[in-house]
Design a protein around this motif. Structure first.
Motif, PDB file in Angstrom:
ATOM      1  N   LEU A   1      -5.867  10.974  -4.531  1.00  9.81           N
ATOM      2  CA  LEU A   1      -4.794  10.001  -4.281  1.00  9.81           C
ATOM      3  C   LEU A   1      -3.466  10.451  -4.882  1.00  9.81           C
ATOM      4  O   LEU A   1      -2.416   9.905  -4.563  1.00  9.81           O
ATOM      5  N   ASN A   2      -3.513  11.430  -5.765  1.00  9.45           N
ATOM      6  CA  ASN A   2      -2.258  11.958  -6.312  1.00  9.45           C
ATOM      7  C   ASN A   2      -1.356  12.544  -5.234  1.00  9.45           C
ATOM      8  O   ASN A   2      -0.140  12.603  -5.411  1.00  9.45           O
TER       9      ASN A   2
ATOM     10  N   PRO B   1      -0.014   6.975  -7.826  1.00 11.64           N
ATOM     11  CA  PRO B   1      -1.138   7.689  -8.483  1.00 11.64           C
ATOM     12  C   PRO B   1      -0.685   8.993  -9.135  1.00 11.64           C
ATOM     13  O   PRO B   1      -1.080   9.317 -10.250  1.00 11.64           O
TER      14      PRO B   1
ATOM     15  N   LEU C   1       1.257   3.624  -2.981  1.00  4.69           N
ATOM     16  CA  LEU C   1       0.315   4.720  -3.251  1.00  4.69           C
ATOM     17  C   LEU C   1       0.922   6.088  -2.933  1.00  4.69           C
ATOM     18  O   LEU C   1       0.397   7.119  -3.336  1.00  4.69           O
ATOM     19  N   ASN C   2       2.019   6.099  -2.207  1.00  2.00           N
ATOM     20  CA  ASN C   2       2.689   7.379  -1.940  1.00  2.00           C
ATOM     21  C   ASN C   2       3.153   8.071  -3.209  1.00  2.00           C
ATOM     22  O   ASN C   2       3.286   9.291  -3.239  1.00  2.00           O
ATOM     23  N   THR C   3       3.460   7.287  -4.220  1.00  2.33           N
ATOM     24  CA  THR C   3       4.006   7.912  -5.430  1.00  2.33           C
ATOM     25  C   THR C   3       3.262   7.517  -6.704  1.00  2.33           C
ATOM     26  O   THR C   3       3.216   8.293  -7.658  1.00  2.33           O
TER      27      THR C   3
ATOM     28  N   PRO D   1      -1.878  10.159  -0.071  1.00  2.13           N
ATOM     29  CA  PRO D   1      -1.145   9.097   0.630  1.00  2.13           C
ATOM     30  C   PRO D   1       0.275   9.536   1.015  1.00  2.13           C
ATOM     31  O   PRO D   1       0.731   9.284   2.121  1.00  2.13           O
ATOM     32  N   GLN D   2       0.933  10.236   0.109  1.00  2.00           N
ATOM     33  CA  GLN D   2       2.289  10.688   0.418  1.00  2.00           C
ATOM     34  C   GLN D   2       2.275  11.667   1.590  1.00  2.00           C
ATOM     35  O   GLN D   2       3.112  11.595   2.490  1.00  2.00           O
ATOM     36  N   GLN D   3       1.311  12.587   1.573  1.00  2.00           N
ATOM     37  CA  GLN D   3       1.242  13.555   2.665  1.00  2.00           C
ATOM     38  C   GLN D   3       0.966  12.868   3.994  1.00  2.00           C
ATOM     39  O   GLN D   3       1.590  13.177   5.003  1.00  2.00           O
TER      40      GLN D   3
ATOM     41  N   HIS E   1      -6.396   4.303   5.203  1.00  3.87           N
ATOM     42  CA  HIS E   1      -6.685   3.295   4.177  1.00  3.87           C
ATOM     43  C   HIS E   1      -8.173   3.229   3.855  1.00  3.87           C
ATOM     44  O   HIS E   1      -8.550   3.117   2.689  1.00  3.87           O
TER      45      HIS E   1
ATOM     46  N   SER F   1       0.822  -1.223   0.000  1.00 10.05           N
ATOM     47  CA  SER F   1       0.000   0.000   0.000  1.00 10.05           C
ATOM     48  C   SER F   1       0.852   1.268   0.000  1.00 10.05           C
ATOM     49  O   SER F   1       0.422   2.310  -0.461  1.00 10.05           O
TER      50      SER F   1
ATOM     51  N   ASP G   1       1.547   9.808   4.780  1.00 10.76           N
ATOM     52  CA  ASP G   1       2.690   8.993   5.151  1.00 10.76           C
ATOM     53  C   ASP G   1       3.782   9.848   5.774  1.00 10.76           C
ATOM     54  O   ASP G   1       4.354   9.497   6.808  1.00 10.76           O
TER      55      ASP G   1
END
Lengths: 325, 325, 325, 325
Positions: free
Chosen positions: D23-24, C27, C23-25, D27-29, D8, C20, D31
């Motif tokens: 999602l672009n 998308p 998904l950090n990068t 998730p990174q933010q 999630h 999972s 994380d």
């Protein structure tokens, strides 16, 4: 001299003074500006600049005006040539300039503005000064006339940069520099003794951020000289312009001077003083043969010059000085 | 002179020569290096540098050695003081230096290496040159001795930078500069006439990328002078060292000279020539009173000096020159 | 299904498994790929994909081949239509595929390669696997046939992505995904149980960096399955190709298997084993009606099939497995 | 459920709705937030959350209040335990909540605010809604009670996030999500049908930028619901607070509703309407056993409740709705 060569002389001055840390960002910005952001006409304008005749400067006056030489310092043909070339860079808004007998009669009598504020600000002698939104750079020369040690003007409009270069061509080497930048692109230098910003604040959607940006260029104890459109009123009076104000599309906050002073104090300025307040006259801002399109006259209500054509109070400007805590 | 002040003199030289575009990145890098990356001892070392006595340079020789003054150019007390301070910057690896009678007897006889290659390379007179991995900068001075117009060395090791500053202190102003950088941090300047890299290639996990980085610093037609560890063999011979080679932890590809020339050609070099090849002797690299820990002698198989202690062929080095297409 | 919709199903699978953090990068990369990097024909290809008829999958075999349905699972007209559309995506290099009776006879017998390695690798059942440089994705389906839990292939070539989508159209939903990426764009996931890279290493100018990138995708203890061109020789044998090798422009390092194993160990792999070594035959790689241009036959010396047309040893490939420490 | 697990479930909802492009960046933010920005107590709070007992939700009311179960839905011991744990997350500002008989009597009667605006806004049924500065998320539940399809709240204060998670623990799965973000970190999604921002505008030094950020989250035609402190006055009335306003340090622009409507129109909103205006009473905002420190009562002039302790007009709030053009 090309833009690149001018930048080099600027870097030389930066290296030798208290602003050398500006080299952390400036060369890269100017390089990328020159590669990617040139106005479609810029190269053409630069070629025209290259045709300006070399004339020994002769007498220069920067204390009472911006004057180099006079009608007798060159021959009539050369004078014609100078005028013809300079007219290629119309419209000329900020001035006037007197160059070997050519009178660039600009839309604005920027000299009047200078007269009104000059005696109220901290003496510029030996200082590092910045003019944010400097236009063609008229006031830069006047600051140098007051013996500032280093004079830097920023303005993103490339035609103004060309006008500045044209004037600089005749005035010769001086620590007076124009950088085609917006304030938001400048690293916070915290290094200028005086920062001027005249005629910019009302164009900013976010005035507090702009005032903070100006502050971040000043040394502690440095002076801000701020000129902007204001309205009459008390500490709670702030006009937000509509789509247009005096036909300008991009006008936002017009505070009263009292409100503006509250803003400045809130951001960490002290000794805030209104040193001039004046309704702009159609003698100070007007159509000339060097700026042929509409000017103030056309932006006012024809029946009532105290109002803009949109019904707002007619343009009134104040100069406020303030010290960074 | 502090590191910052030295950088300023470097920027001055950049501004006045064909490398001014380096200002796009260098001041910011050096500024952030100075703020964030200083070695724990750096400030202490810099204070020690400040104690180096001012001695008029007197005679300087950079053509046959790196020598300034001699025993008679200062008094015995000052000489002691110089030696004492310089010994604070041990270990000294690249040299030797002769400074007012103090002989810095370094681990390496870098002068021997210079003698072996000097007659084979393009004359440096009037050239802009770069030395990648310059150590204490010994060869920088020799390049300047050959009348290079601008000499730049890069090396990330900060003790080497301090050693360079110590030597520069005595040699006085010269267009010879040390920047504490790795090659991967340099923008591709495409502006040096000659790029040297001696003793670096075998430390790179990715030699092709490194050779490309060297190439990107050269002008078209510029010369690469590459010195590295090699093995005997044909075009298909390349040794990959294990965890250690001659006790060094960070050794990767050791090609034959033939293989290395194939690599260089593949990357767009021509006129590739091996101008020297020699097994490093324990006379050229050895423990001295200025570098007291283990040296080559200790890294070789005690019973068979043709092998390293790990059983690899003993260090053999080649100098290859090549021209950028 | 469009590329965007496919990516969404991929994200669903990522969310529900041990990957999972991708998904950090991912998308953002796929979004910017779709907006800015599409091949000029991509939209056209996608429209053609949209014309592929819906056929119930019927029998699927992924253990011995990649087969869905047979000649009887649809009518002759639909079969013609399928074949006609699939031929729009020529050249087909990796396969073969059997789709409702249409035999996509690809340049490569990738099934042979799979047979040679399949019994030697860690069982894929329940594993997360990555195929770097997956081409049309043939081996992805075979990995799924071995019951891998999640199968991801990356390859920047957009035609291969379209071929994959065409095949996936007929095979139906499965945790088998193609991402149009290069390995250098992937964050180090440290999350795959097995990473395959077949036919890529020799295209890398910097093989050590590439091997490290592969390693950074593996969990500790995960297995690398590496297939690449090799030469005969000992630990010190590495061929650097010239401008062309077997007519390919982009070939760099061809090590011997012994040398390659030294490299892998140096980078932190253990249990390195050569599980297959074979000279590529003109039966395995050849021109077909689905790949009509030149193939291996044309790249070999016509008089001596042990040599390429440039005189290098003819293509010989090895499969090496190795475990990340 | 941990923060990561909650994120999630949020990503799942995003994937299945019109907000998948979030999602672009999200998730990174999240994380990097989880790795680098956690409050010193966060992990402790999360452990306490883990001790909340599992109680079947029973009756849930989100239309008239935020209530789950009642005193009878669990035993007195468990109820004590719930109360004890929830009190660990004091101070509770926005509410009230009724959880299995525990009445979280928050500083604010946020339900009153909701009652005042609910009938004036576009129905939320089936909508995607965003609440900027959502506090503990009280209104998120009320929005869900109005059958919004997806409800997202952002607020950078981590204690509020914990409070939200505590409430969500008892309410069970729902498409109601809290993201610990500031609006300035959000990509412009242009995807919400309704954007709420209550009690934030006056905290922004640059209100126009903030209003633009809100606008950039809305679909064309979407509705902004804005609640902020206002002052009485006409279109030109704007109060700039000093260092403190009602003891709050971070208060900037307090426009009149007329002025605020001019601002909104200028930025491209239409149908701007004031739907509520009310002086905050000490019944609506007050010290309770769940928020024990000073509240409104203490921030007003003791002798004149129409003024703050600093002499400004006492807090008056308006709700304005506006439609994005």
């Amino acid at each position: 001299m090309t833009a690149s060569a001018l930048f080099h002389t600027c870097y030389q001055d930066l290296l030798n003074g208290p602003l050398s840390h500006w080299l952390n960002t400036l060369p890269q910005q100017m390089d990328s500006w020159y590669r990617d952001d040139l106005h479609g006409e810029f190269k053409k304008w630069q070629r025209l600049l290259g045709k300006l005749p070399q004339v020994p400067p002769g007498n220069i006056d920067l204390r009472e005006s911006v004057t180099v030489g006079d009608a007798s310092s060159t021959d009539p043909y050369t004078q014609k040539q100078i005028e013809g070339l300079l007219r290629q860079f119309m419209p000329w808004r900020k001035g006037p300039y007197f160059i070997h007998g050519v009178h660039i009669d600009t839309e604005w009598r920027s000299d009047w503005k200078w007269e009104r504020l000059k005696s109220h600000i901290e003496p510029l002698k030996g200082k590092q000064v910045l003019d944010v939104g400097c236009g063609s750079g008229y006031h830069l020369w006047r600051m140098y006339g007051e013996e500032a040690a280093g004079v830097y003007g920023i303005d993103p409009t490339q035609l103004f940069f060309i006008q500045f270069m044209a004037v600089k061509h005749f005035l010769g080497e001086a620590p007076v520099h124009f950088l085609p930048l917006g304030i938001e692109q400048m690293q916070p230098l915290k290094a200028f003794d005086t920062v001027f910003s005249m005629g910019v604040l009302y164009h900013r959607k976010d005035p507090m951020e702009f005032l903070n940006q100006l502050k971040s260029q000043l040394v502690k104890g440095g002076q801000l000289v701020l000129e902007t459109l204001i309205v009459d009123g008390d500490e709670q009076t702030v006009l937000m312009a509509g789509e247009r104000y005096a036909q300008m599309r991009n006008v936002w906050f017009l505070p009263s001077t009292s409100a503006l002073i509250v803003w400045l104090k809130r951001l960490g300025f002290s000794d805030c003083k209104v040193v001039d307040e004046s309704v702009t006259s159609t003698a100070e801002q007007r159509t000339t043969s060097w700026m042929e399109s509409h000017s103030l006259q056309d932006f006012l209500d024809p029946d009532d010059h105290t109002k803009t054509i949109e019904g707002y109070p007619a343009p009134k400007r104040a100069v406020i000085i303030a010290t960074k805590n």
